[in-house]
Scaffold this active site. Structure first.
Site, PDB file in Angstrom:
ATOM      1  N   CYS A  76     -48.361 -49.704  -0.919  1.00  0.00           N
ATOM      2  CA  CYS A  76     -48.801 -51.106  -0.881  1.00  0.00           C
ATOM      3  C   CYS A  76     -50.081 -51.288  -1.701  1.00  0.00           C
ATOM      4  O   CYS A  76     -51.151 -51.599  -1.166  1.00  0.00           O
ATOM      5  CB  CYS A  76     -49.060 -51.522   0.558  1.00  0.00           C
ATOM      6  SG  CYS A  76     -47.604 -51.363   1.555  1.00  0.00           S
ATOM      7  N   GLY A  79     -62.318 -25.715 -16.959  1.00  0.00           N
ATOM      8  CA  GLY A  79     -62.400 -26.943 -17.745  1.00  0.00           C
ATOM      9  C   GLY A  79     -61.383 -27.122 -18.848  1.00  0.00           C
ATOM     10  O   GLY A  79     -61.224 -28.227 -19.364  1.00  0.00           O
ATOM     11  N   TYR A  92     -57.882 -41.921 -12.203  1.00  0.00           N
ATOM     12  CA  TYR A  92     -58.473 -41.646 -13.531  1.00  0.00           C
ATOM     13  C   TYR A  92     -57.699 -42.304 -14.664  1.00  0.00           C
ATOM     14  O   TYR A  92     -57.874 -41.917 -15.815  1.00  0.00           O
ATOM     15  CB  TYR A  92     -58.424 -40.149 -13.855  1.00  0.00           C
ATOM     16  CG  TYR A  92     -58.895 -39.178 -12.825  1.00  0.00           C
ATOM     17  CD1 TYR A  92     -60.139 -39.306 -12.214  1.00  0.00           C
ATOM     18  CD2 TYR A  92     -58.118 -38.071 -12.489  1.00  0.00           C
ATOM     19  CE1 TYR A  92     -60.571 -38.365 -11.304  1.00  0.00           C
ATOM     20  CE2 TYR A  92     -58.549 -37.128 -11.577  1.00  0.00           C
ATOM     21  CZ  TYR A  92     -59.779 -37.285 -10.986  1.00  0.00           C
ATOM     22  OH  TYR A  92     -60.212 -36.345 -10.096  1.00  0.00           O
ATOM     23  N   PRO A 106     -60.777 -21.179 -14.189  1.00  0.00           N
ATOM     24  CA  PRO A 106     -59.845 -22.236 -14.578  1.00  0.00           C
ATOM     25  C   PRO A 106     -58.956 -22.656 -13.420  1.00  0.00           C
ATOM     26  O   PRO A 106     -58.549 -21.833 -12.597  1.00  0.00           O
ATOM     27  CB  PRO A 106     -58.999 -21.549 -15.661  1.00  0.00           C
ATOM     28  CG  PRO A 106     -59.021 -20.094 -15.282  1.00  0.00           C
ATOM     29  CD  PRO A 106     -60.369 -19.843 -14.673  1.00  0.00           C
ATOM     30  N   GLY A 107     -58.678 -23.944 -13.348  1.00  0.00           N
ATOM     31  CA  GLY A 107     -57.746 -24.454 -12.338  1.00  0.00           C
ATOM     32  C   GLY A 107     -56.575 -25.138 -13.008  1.00  0.00           C
ATOM     33  O   GLY A 107     -55.447 -24.657 -13.028  1.00  0.00           O
ATOM     34  N   ARG A 119     -53.690 -39.265  -9.443  1.00  0.00           N
ATOM     35  CA  ARG A 119     -54.469 -39.223 -10.691  1.00  0.00           C
ATOM     36  C   ARG A 119     -54.344 -40.493 -11.531  1.00  0.00           C
ATOM     37  O   ARG A 119     -55.345 -40.961 -12.059  1.00  0.00           O
ATOM     38  CB  ARG A 119     -54.114 -37.975 -11.502  1.00  0.00           C
ATOM     39  CG  ARG A 119     -54.526 -36.680 -10.774  1.00  0.00           C
ATOM     40  CD  ARG A 119     -54.372 -35.460 -11.653  1.00  0.00           C
ATOM     41  NE  ARG A 119     -55.258 -35.483 -12.781  1.00  0.00           N
ATOM     42  CZ  ARG A 119     -54.903 -35.756 -14.020  1.00  0.00           C
ATOM     43  NH1 ARG A 119     -53.641 -35.996 -14.324  1.00  0.00           N
ATOM     44  NH2 ARG A 119     -55.801 -35.778 -14.987  1.00  0.00           N
TER      45      ARG A 119
HETATM   46  N1  PLP Z   1     -65.142 -24.824 -11.155  1.00  0.00           N
HETATM   47  C1  PLP Z   1     -65.740 -25.908 -10.650  1.00  0.00           C
HETATM   48  C2  PLP Z   1     -67.094 -25.765 -10.068  1.00  0.00           C
HETATM   49  C3  PLP Z   1     -65.100 -27.147 -10.659  1.00  0.00           C
HETATM   50  O1  PLP Z   1     -65.706 -28.217 -10.159  1.00  0.00           O
HETATM   51  C4  PLP Z   1     -63.796 -27.229 -11.202  1.00  0.00           C
HETATM   52  C5  PLP Z   1     -63.081 -28.507 -11.240  1.00  0.00           C
HETATM   53  O2  PLP Z   1     -63.566 -29.536 -11.560  1.00  0.00           O
HETATM   54  C6  PLP Z   1     -63.209 -26.072 -11.713  1.00  0.00           C
HETATM   55  C7  PLP Z   1     -63.904 -24.885 -11.668  1.00  0.00           C
HETATM   56  C8  PLP Z   1     -61.830 -26.081 -12.306  1.00  0.00           C
HETATM   57  O3  PLP Z   1     -61.785 -26.873 -13.429  1.00  0.00           O
HETATM   58  P1  PLP Z   1     -60.441 -27.033 -14.240  1.00  0.00           P
HETATM   59  O4  PLP Z   1     -59.384 -27.374 -13.272  1.00  0.00           O
HETATM   60  O5  PLP Z   1     -60.721 -28.112 -15.201  1.00  0.00           O
HETATM   61  O6  PLP Z   1     -60.199 -25.733 -14.954  1.00  0.00           O
END
Ligand code: PLP
Length: 459
Positions: free
Chosen positions: A382, A263, A355, A306-307, A351
């Site tokens: 388009c 997050g 969003y 984290p992603g 995005r």
């Molecule tokens: N874990 C879960 C279950 C998620 O749904 C997400 C993305 O929404 C993440 C981890 C990764 O979140 P972020 O990219 O904000 O760190």
């Protein structure tokens, strides 16, 4: 193998990647061009074409290492960082995260398959999903990965697929009822969400787990949302999870792992001011330690996933600029507007249209030129809404120049589509002057590979 980074060669490289607009190895080279990972971005576009995702290995590894090493330094109960592959999942990125000692959060059979092909083992993998198919559940059970179970229905399905002799390892995804300030589409921890087991359902679910020994519930999971700057939600989460943990222990569940989700936000525009990766980890670690101490229960091993903050700041997307359309000022549009087109758009970066996400851009061939013209960067799809940047300042741009949009590593490639039958872009990994292809550019032939043309339809 866990790698170590070379010594930073300039001060920005010591930043937390999520606080930097540009990849940490960015600099201006002797030709006055933008260079990333020692590679001239204009040359990369000449060699690999555009649009092109350019991924800086140094920045990516630094983010992995900051997460991993900060947990090791400031949390006493043991930890593992899982990279949330939904942000960008392909073989090379999964392999790199594994090399850094991270595990992988996967959210579908396809992400799981890719991770396995990249060398992940069952113990590295956590499978998410609020509506997993039987095929996905079976693949996860066969490969020994941990299931992050989202509902009582899924628990019933898993119990039917397992026996006490062939149990399932799982975490329970709980919905903590915590609302955070981020876009509603990426908020997940509030009560009115499709994700997770609501707190009112917990007694029934915990009783079900206690009665089914083939369901080895080794921990809890919660994720409150994405692109979060305010850490209060994460502090509150630790308290909620400690209470639920106590309820699970009271029913004899073998709880060991607490997954606090991902997050952490990143800087997309100058005014964004996210906490650093170490600040995030220190805050969450302190909150978990305090909450578990207060509840009088031993510390769990902590997982986080984290992603965006791992991959987002490491990549940029390079486009070639095309023609312009100037709308003169009018009563409705007092400033007028200048549209400049690029050779990509919502198919490589959905995005903004999804969003209303904002980005920062610069010209790779003259990154230091003064930004004097207000322009709107329009994609080639388009859709009127296919606008990547609205009313941003750039040095008066010209057709043929290379526009670089910054911080596009997260949820761009992974959400890319073939809308309008656009082939998806290539991706290169750059490091110390070398660029390696990690995703090939799609061709027109790729676009019809899965099509079937019944003979009777031919003229
Ligand atoms: N874990 C879960 C279950 C998620 O749904 C997400 C993305 O929404 C993440 C981890 C990764 O979140 P972020 O990219 O904000 O760190």
């Amino acid at each position: 193998m866990i790698s170590t980074l070379g010594t930073p060669t300039h001060p920005e490289q010591t930043l937390s990647p999520n606080q930097s607009l540009r990849p940490l190895t960015s600099r201006i080279n002797s030709r006055g061009h933008l260079e990333i990972g020692g590679c001239d971005v204009v040359e990369l576009v000449r060699q690999f074409g555009s649009p092109l995702y350019i991924l800086d290995e140094w920045t990516l590894r630094r983010a992995c290492q900051l997460y991993r090493d900060t947990w090791a330094r400031c949390y006493a109960g043991g930890s593992r960082v899982l990279y949330a592959t939904k942000a960008w999942n392909c073989l090379a990125i999964c392999a790199l995260a594994l090399q850094e000692g991270l595990g992988l959060d996967v959210a579908s059979g396809g992400e799981l398959y890719t991770a396995l092909q990249a060398g992940a083992k069952g113990e590295d993998l956590y499978l998410h999903g609020n509506a997993k198919s039987l095929d996905e559940l079976n693949l996860a059970l066969e490969t020994g990965c941990t299931l992050v179970v989202d509902s009582l229905y899924e628990l019933q399905q898993v119990s039917a697929l397992t026996t006490p002799a062939r149990p399932a390892r799982l975490l329970l995804r709980v919905n903590p009822g915590i609302d955070v300030h981020t876009h509603e589409y990426i908020r997940t921890g509030q009560t009115d969400s499709k994700f997770g087991i609501g707190r009112w359902q917990l007694p029934e679910v915990l009783d079900f787990l206690a009665a089914h020994p083939q369901l080895q519930c080794v921990g809890l999971h919660a994720h409150i949302g994405s692109q979060i700057f305010d850490l209060q939600g994460h502090r509150d989460l630790a308290g909620v999870l400690a209470q639920i943990w106590r309820q699970g222990l009271d029913r004899g569940l073998p709880l060991q792992e607490l997954n606090v989700g991902g997050g952490l936000g990143i800087r997309y525009v100058k005014s964004d001011d996210p906490p650093s990766i170490p600040e995030w980890v220190e805050t969450v670690a302190t909150a978990v330690q305090q909450a578990f101490a207060q509840a009088g229960i031993p510390l769990p091993k902590v997982l986080c996933e984290p992603g965006r903050s791992v991959i987002g700041p490491a990549a940029v997307t390079a486009y070639t600029l095309g023609g312009q359309k100037r709308i003169p000022p009018s009563d409705d549009l007092p400033q007028g507007r200048t549209y400049i087109t690029i050779d990509g758009g919502m198919s490589d970066n959905p995005r903004p249209i999804t969003y209303q996400a904002r980005y920062t851009a610069l010209l790779a061939n003259r990154p230091e030129a003064e930004a004097t013209q207000r322009v709107t960067v329009a994609g080639k799809h388009c859709e009127s809404g296919d606008v990547l940047l609205k009313d941003v300042l750039l040095p008066a741009p010209m057709a043929g120049e290379v526009l670089v949009v910054l911080a596009t590593g997260a949820y761009n490639y992974s959400m890319a589509s073939n809308y309008n039958r656009f082939p998806r872009p290539a991706a290169v990994l750059v490091n110390e002057g070398e660029a390696q292809l990690i995703v090939r550019r799609e061709t027109y032939a790729d676009l019809i590979r899965q099509d079937v043309l019944p003979e009777r339809l031919l003229r």
